[in-house]
Design a protein around this motif. Structure first.
Motif, PDB file in Angstrom:
ATOM      1  N   SER A 113       0.837  -1.200   0.000  1.00 32.17           N
ATOM      2  CA  SER A 113       0.000   0.000   0.000  1.00 32.17           C
ATOM      3  C   SER A 113       0.871   1.249   0.000  1.00 32.17           C
ATOM      4  N   GLY A 114       0.458   2.237  -0.786  1.00 35.63           N
ATOM      5  CA  GLY A 114       1.175   3.506  -0.839  1.00 35.63           C
ATOM      6  C   GLY A 114       1.183   4.067  -2.241  1.00 35.63           C
ATOM      7  N   SER A 115       2.002   5.075  -2.440  1.00 36.39           N
ATOM      8  CA  SER A 115       2.140   5.722  -3.745  1.00 36.39           C
ATOM      9  C   SER A 115       3.554   5.512  -4.249  1.00 36.39           C
ATOM     10  N   TYR A 116       3.661   5.296  -5.539  1.00 36.32           N
ATOM     11  CA  TYR A 116       4.947   5.059  -6.179  1.00 36.32           C
ATOM     12  C   TYR A 116       5.075   6.014  -7.358  1.00 36.32           C
ATOM     13  N   ARG A 117       6.282   6.465  -7.621  1.00 35.30           N
ATOM     14  CA  ARG A 117       6.529   7.342  -8.764  1.00 35.30           C
ATOM     15  C   ARG A 117       6.951   6.488  -9.952  1.00 35.30           C
ATOM     16  N   LEU A 118       6.317   6.724 -11.083  1.00 34.08           N
ATOM     17  CA  LEU A 118       6.703   6.023 -12.296  1.00 34.08           C
ATOM     18  C   LEU A 118       8.083   6.501 -12.723  1.00 34.08           C
ATOM     19  N   THR A 119       8.894   5.601 -13.217  1.00 34.15           N
ATOM     20  CA  THR A 119      10.260   5.974 -13.588  1.00 34.15           C
ATOM     21  C   THR A 119      10.391   6.368 -15.048  1.00 34.15           C
TER      22      THR A 119
ATOM     23  N   ASP B  73       4.221 -14.744  -3.124  1.00 31.69           N
ATOM     24  CA  ASP B  73       4.588 -13.849  -2.023  1.00 31.69           C
ATOM     25  C   ASP B  73       4.761 -12.403  -2.476  1.00 31.69           C
ATOM     26  N   ASN B  74       5.247 -12.197  -3.698  1.00 28.39           N
ATOM     27  CA  ASN B  74       5.523 -10.840  -4.149  1.00 28.39           C
ATOM     28  C   ASN B  74       4.770 -10.469  -5.429  1.00 28.39           C
ATOM     29  N   ARG B  75       3.719 -11.227  -5.803  1.00 29.58           N
ATOM     30  CA  ARG B  75       2.992 -10.977  -7.041  1.00 29.58           C
ATOM     31  C   ARG B  75       1.484 -11.018  -6.818  1.00 29.58           C
ATOM     32  N   TRP B  76       0.786 -10.187  -7.588  1.00 28.29           N
ATOM     33  CA  TRP B  76      -0.667 -10.147  -7.576  1.00 28.29           C
ATOM     34  C   TRP B  76      -1.142 -10.164  -9.017  1.00 28.29           C
ATOM     35  N   GLN B  77      -2.285 -10.839  -9.273  1.00 25.54           N
ATOM     36  CA  GLN B  77      -2.853 -10.914 -10.619  1.00 25.54           C
ATOM     37  C   GLN B  77      -4.185 -10.195 -10.637  1.00 25.54           C
TER      38      GLN B  77
ATOM     39  N   VAL C 192       8.675  -2.842   1.200  1.00 26.93           N
ATOM     40  CA  VAL C 192       8.541  -2.743  -0.254  1.00 26.93           C
ATOM     41  C   VAL C 192       9.312  -1.514  -0.726  1.00 26.93           C
ATOM     42  N   THR C 193      10.215  -1.721  -1.697  1.00 26.81           N
ATOM     43  CA  THR C 193      11.001  -0.612  -2.251  1.00 26.81           C
ATOM     44  C   THR C 193      10.589  -0.262  -3.677  1.00 26.81           C
TER      45      THR C 193
ATOM     46  N   VAL D  33       6.397  -6.844  -6.565  1.00 26.79           N
ATOM     47  CA  VAL D  33       7.162  -5.912  -5.735  1.00 26.79           C
ATOM     48  C   VAL D  33       8.550  -6.458  -5.478  1.00 26.79           C
ATOM     49  N   ARG D  34       9.427  -5.542  -5.179  1.00 28.16           N
ATOM     50  CA  ARG D  34      10.772  -5.878  -4.697  1.00 28.16           C
ATOM     51  C   ARG D  34      10.842  -5.352  -3.267  1.00 28.16           C
TER      52      ARG D  34
END
Length: 187
Positions: free
Chosen positions: A102-108, A152-156, A173-174, A166-167
């Protein structure tokens, strides 16, 4: 290796389950087949090429105008008329995960300097919230939606094949990765 082999071979992906890129193409799935595509254009025109190596199939299209949905419309037409669908793979059962992205991420993928950065000030955010084990993802264009954990680190995506991954580092989560539309190529 031949140049053609290198152009068809995945060179990079953020996660093995996500589409990646080759030398010159983006990977995707079209009618159940691995597809390679590249889109482009400038003021007044747009173009698109898609290859389906397993079916010895390829199309190049160019059109006047600059519709941001040209690639997606072209893929939908190609898939429905020229590539009979393969049976859809079974949707994997949801499995619980302790990771909370959960949170906000900046597109690269944005201009880092100059006036070209102006649009990134108003968009370019990926927002993720959690409702129970389900993630609600927005900011991925056509891949927005509700996702359930499949590893563990993937959602569909519910009702679709898009994945987010996620990594983590030290349990936090980074990075979050998903399928992005390049020049409107997502179906």
């Amino acid at each position: 290796d031949s140049v053609l082999t290198l152009m068809h071979t995945r060179q990079f992906t953020h996660d093995a389950a996500l589409p990646g890129s080759t030398f010159g193409y983006s990977e995707d799935v079209l009618a159940g087949n691995r597809a390679l595509s590249h889109a482009g254009g400038a003021s007044g025109y747009t173009s698109f090429v898609v290859l389906v190596p397993s079916r010895d199939f390829g199309v190049f299209l160019a059109a006047n105008g600059g519709s941001s949905r040209f690639g997606a419309a072209a893929l939908a037409a190609i898939a429905s008329r020229m590539l009979p669908s393969l049976p859809a793979p079974a949707f994997p059962p949801a499995r619980p995960t302790t990771i909370d992205p959960s949170g906000s991420y900046r597109l690269t993928r944005y201009a880092h300097r100059g006036v070209e950065n102006l649009p990134a000030m108003f968009s370019g955010q990926l927002h993720v919230s959690r409702i129970g084990d389900t993630l609600v993802v927005s900011g991925l264009g056509d891949a927005d939606g509700h996702y359930v954990p499949v590893a563990d680190n993937r959602w569909q995506k519910i009702g679709g094949s898009d994945l987010v991954a996620v990594r983590t580092r030290h349990g936090k989560v980074t990075h979050m990765f998903g399928s992005l539309s390049f020049f409107g190529t997502r179906l």
